[in-house]
Scaffold this motif. Structure first.
Motif, PDB file in Angstrom:
ATOM      1  N   CYS A 118     -28.708  26.428  26.773  1.00 35.69           N
ATOM      2  CA  CYS A 118     -27.606  25.541  26.383  1.00 35.69           C
ATOM      3  C   CYS A 118     -26.252  26.146  26.732  1.00 35.69           C
ATOM      4  N   TYR A 119     -26.209  27.451  26.959  1.00 41.78           N
ATOM      5  CA  TYR A 119     -24.935  28.101  27.256  1.00 41.78           C
ATOM      6  C   TYR A 119     -24.344  27.548  28.546  1.00 41.78           C
ATOM      7  N   GLN A 120     -25.210  27.374  29.583  1.00 40.80           N
ATOM      8  CA  GLN A 120     -24.711  26.813  30.841  1.00 40.80           C
ATOM      9  C   GLN A 120     -24.226  25.382  30.653  1.00 40.80           C
ATOM     10  N   TRP A 121     -24.908  24.625  29.811  1.00 43.17           N
ATOM     11  CA  TRP A 121     -24.466  23.261  29.514  1.00 43.17           C
ATOM     12  C   TRP A 121     -23.121  23.296  28.788  1.00 43.17           C
ATOM     13  N   LEU A 122     -22.982  24.219  27.844  1.00 41.57           N
ATOM     14  CA  LEU A 122     -21.754  24.301  27.053  1.00 41.57           C
ATOM     15  C   LEU A 122     -20.535  24.574  27.928  1.00 41.57           C
ATOM     16  N   LEU A 123     -20.702  25.398  28.955  1.00 38.12           N
ATOM     17  CA  LEU A 123     -19.577  25.726  29.829  1.00 38.12           C
ATOM     18  C   LEU A 123     -18.978  24.482  30.481  1.00 38.12           C
ATOM     19  N   LYS A 124     -19.831  23.489  30.753  1.00 40.75           N
ATOM     20  CA  LYS A 124     -19.352  22.255  31.378  1.00 40.75           C
ATOM     21  C   LYS A 124     -18.487  21.442  30.414  1.00 40.75           C
ATOM     22  N   ILE A 125     -18.666  21.661  29.110  1.00 35.51           N
ATOM     23  CA  ILE A 125     -17.892  20.921  28.106  1.00 35.51           C
ATOM     24  C   ILE A 125     -16.628  21.691  27.721  1.00 35.51           C
ATOM     25  N   VAL A 126     -16.740  23.011  27.632  1.00 41.32           N
ATOM     26  CA  VAL A 126     -15.622  23.820  27.143  1.00 41.32           C
ATOM     27  C   VAL A 126     -14.409  23.749  28.067  1.00 41.32           C
ATOM     28  N   SER A 127     -14.647  23.770  29.367  1.00 43.02           N
ATOM     29  CA  SER A 127     -13.517  23.789  30.303  1.00 43.02           C
ATOM     30  C   SER A 127     -12.604  22.571  30.146  1.00 43.02           C
ATOM     31  N   PRO A 128     -13.126  21.335  30.217  1.00 44.31           N
ATOM     32  CA  PRO A 128     -12.231  20.178  30.007  1.00 44.31           C
ATOM     33  C   PRO A 128     -11.708  20.087  28.573  1.00 44.31           C
ATOM     34  N   TYR A 129     -12.478  20.608  27.612  1.00 48.86           N
ATOM     35  CA  TYR A 129     -12.033  20.559  26.213  1.00 48.86           C
ATOM     36  C   TYR A 129     -10.790  21.422  26.026  1.00 48.86           C
ATOM     37  N   LEU A 130     -10.817  22.634  26.569  1.00 49.95           N
ATOM     38  CA  LEU A 130      -9.659  23.528  26.437  1.00 49.95           C
ATOM     39  C   LEU A 130      -8.433  22.929  27.112  1.00 49.95           C
ATOM     40  N   ALA A 131      -8.657  22.217  28.200  1.00 43.44           N
ATOM     41  CA  ALA A 131      -7.529  21.572  28.884  1.00 43.44           C
ATOM     42  C   ALA A 131      -6.934  20.452  28.029  1.00 43.44           C
ATOM     43  N   SER A 132      -7.793  19.752  27.288  1.00 43.02           N
ATOM     44  CA  SER A 132      -7.332  18.628  26.464  1.00 43.02           C
ATOM     45  C   SER A 132      -6.761  19.080  25.123  1.00 43.02           C
ATOM     46  N   TRP A 133      -7.203  20.251  24.645  1.00 42.21           N
ATOM     47  CA  TRP A 133      -6.776  20.742  23.339  1.00 42.21           C
ATOM     48  C   TRP A 133      -6.195  22.155  23.478  1.00 42.21           C
ATOM     49  N   PRO A 134      -4.977  22.258  24.001  1.00 47.79           N
ATOM     50  CA  PRO A 134      -4.379  23.582  24.248  1.00 47.79           C
ATOM     51  C   PRO A 134      -4.082  24.375  22.981  1.00 47.79           C
ATOM     52  N   THR A 135      -4.051  23.728  21.809  1.00 45.98           N
ATOM     53  CA  THR A 135      -3.754  24.456  20.570  1.00 45.98           C
ATOM     54  C   THR A 135      -5.018  24.879  19.825  1.00 45.98           C
ATOM     55  N   VAL A 136      -6.187  24.636  20.424  1.00 43.88           N
ATOM     56  CA  VAL A 136      -7.452  25.006  19.784  1.00 43.88           C
ATOM     57  C   VAL A 136      -8.117  26.122  20.584  1.00 43.88           C
ATOM     58  N   ASP A 137      -8.460  27.204  19.903  1.00 45.40           N
ATOM     59  CA  ASP A 137      -9.205  28.281  20.527  1.00 45.40           C
ATOM     60  C   ASP A 137     -10.702  28.051  20.319  1.00 45.40           C
ATOM     61  N   VAL A 138     -11.500  28.465  21.296  1.00 44.84           N
ATOM     62  CA  VAL A 138     -12.956  28.320  21.204  1.00 44.84           C
ATOM     63  C   VAL A 138     -13.595  29.695  21.245  1.00 44.84           C
ATOM     64  N   ASP A 139     -14.526  29.922  20.327  1.00 39.71           N
ATOM     65  CA  ASP A 139     -15.293  31.166  20.300  1.00 39.71           C
ATOM     66  C   ASP A 139     -16.771  30.799  20.239  1.00 39.71           C
ATOM     67  N   VAL A 140     -17.591  31.529  20.966  1.00 41.44           N
ATOM     68  CA  VAL A 140     -19.026  31.250  21.007  1.00 41.44           C
ATOM     69  C   VAL A 140     -19.791  32.431  20.429  1.00 41.44           C
ATOM     70  N   LYS A 141     -20.666  32.141  19.471  1.00 44.46           N
ATOM     71  CA  LYS A 141     -21.475  33.175  18.837  1.00 44.46           C
ATOM     72  C   LYS A 141     -22.944  32.874  19.084  1.00 44.46           C
ATOM     73  N   GLN A 142     -23.713  33.902  19.448  1.00 43.72           N
ATOM     74  CA  GLN A 142     -25.138  33.720  19.699  1.00 43.72           C
ATOM     75  C   GLN A 142     -26.010  34.471  18.705  1.00 43.72           C
ATOM     76  N   LYS A 143     -25.380  35.283  17.863  1.00 47.23           N
ATOM     77  CA  LYS A 143     -26.143  35.996  16.842  1.00 47.23           C
ATOM     78  C   LYS A 143     -25.485  35.755  15.494  1.00 47.23           C
ATOM     79  N   PHE A 144     -26.294  35.382  14.508  1.00 45.44           N
ATOM     80  CA  PHE A 144     -25.775  35.047  13.190  1.00 45.44           C
ATOM     81  C   PHE A 144     -26.442  35.913  12.136  1.00 45.44           C
ATOM     82  N   GLN A 145     -25.733  36.141  11.045  1.00 45.65           N
ATOM     83  CA  GLN A 145     -26.285  36.933   9.951  1.00 45.65           C
ATOM     84  C   GLN A 145     -27.429  36.197   9.252  1.00 45.65           C
TER      85      GLN A 145
END
Length: 303
Positions: free
Chosen positions: A105-132
């Motif tokens: 899903c990480y490769q799929w996510l990259l296709k969404i994050v790029s246009p999202y960051l362009a549309s929402w310049p005041t929102v930072d995105v962080d990706v986590k793959q390991k959770f407590q």
């Protein structure tokens, strides 16, 4: 009467995370004597010990274990609430912390994050793959704000939205005897090395929906963490892999690999985005979901 304060919960978490009062005090910007005094006062008020010393380490008592569970649940929620209120006060949007529960899903996510960051310049995105506490626990515990998963676990307080349909397929290399068959059968994998992501077998569709119902296991199972190395192995004839069709077809453009349907009817899957119900009206979270669904529609029209 004892009053349980946020600092008590923060201390309990810090000691658990760092293993000593000294390290916990440093993280919380307290002196060790101030931290020790705070803990002793709380224990006196509660009438119960929170830790017991075993050698040089501190181990939580039964009461300490209970308070640690409360702290792990409440402290991240309080921090999240404070951050959101600060954003409201400053007129900012915030940060979107996305948890990944599936490797491809990480490769799929990259296709969404790029246009999202362009549309929402005041929102930072962080990706986590390991959770407590695992993906669902991470959502409830406010470690993440959104969970990307192909296997949603519907629970009160959470909402899962399907955003992408795909087919799970078998990927084979050049000259492989299955390359030109209409579909693979479970018995075809008896003598194969099956390459998968390092996930427990009960969460691998090729096992749960294809091999296990037929009572079959491959000759060898080899977990590999990265998609590139996995498909390099397949292309060099070292085994076969189970991946989404769209990902296999992307790599087929640069590696000599081919996708083969698993069973006559194939294995249909979906990617879901999970969020907390209380966050459903946050504009930048809703925008991400809408963008993900729009990407699905665009993919359908161009394929």
């Amino acid at each position: 009467m004892a009053i349980l304060e946020r600092i008590h919960l923060a201390i309990i978490r810090a000691v658990d995370q760092h293993g000593s009062l000294t390290a916990a005090a440093e993280q919380l910007h307290l002196t060790q004597s101030a931290l020790s005094h705070t803990v002793r006062k709380l224990e006196d008020q509660l009438g119960v010990a929170i830790w017991r010393r075993e050698g040089r380490s501190l181990q939580p008592t039964q009461a300490g274990e209970y308070l640690l569970a409360v702290a792990n649940r409440l402290v991240p929620q309080l921090a999240h609430a404070e951050e959101r209120l600060k954003q409201f006060a400053l007129g900012e949007s915030g940060a979107l912390r996305i948890g990944m529960e599936c490797h491809p899903c990480y490769q799929w996510l990259l296709k969404i994050v790029s246009p999202y960051l362009a549309s929402w310049p005041t929102v930072d995105v962080d990706v986590k793959q390991k959770f407590q506490f695992g993906g669902i626990g991470a959502l409830f515990g406010y470690e993440i704000d959104m969970l990307v998963t192909p296997d949603p676990l519907f629970k009160p307080g959470l909402r899962f939205v399907p955003v992408f349909d795909y087919e799970q397929v078998l990927v084979v290399g050049p000259g492989h005897p299955l390359r030109d068959v209409a579909h693979a059968k479970p018995e075809h994998l008896i003598e194969e090395t099956l390459i998968t992501y390092p996930v427990s077998i009960d969460r691998l569709d090729i096992y749960t929906q294809f091999l296990m119902p037929a009572g079959i296991r491959p000759k060898r199972h080899k977990p590999i963490e990265t998609t590139d190395i996995m498909l390099q192995m397949v292309a060099s004839g070292r085994g076969v892999a189970a991946l989404p069709r769209w990902l296999a077809e992307e790599y087929a453009a640069k590696l000599d690999v081919a996708a083969v349907r698993l069973g006559r009817h194939g294995i249909a899957k979906q990617i879901f985005l999970g969020i907390r119900e209380t966050d459903a009206d946050i504009d930048y979270i809703g925008a991400f979901i809408q963008l993900a669904r729009a990407h699905q529609e665009h993919t359908r029209k161009t394929t």
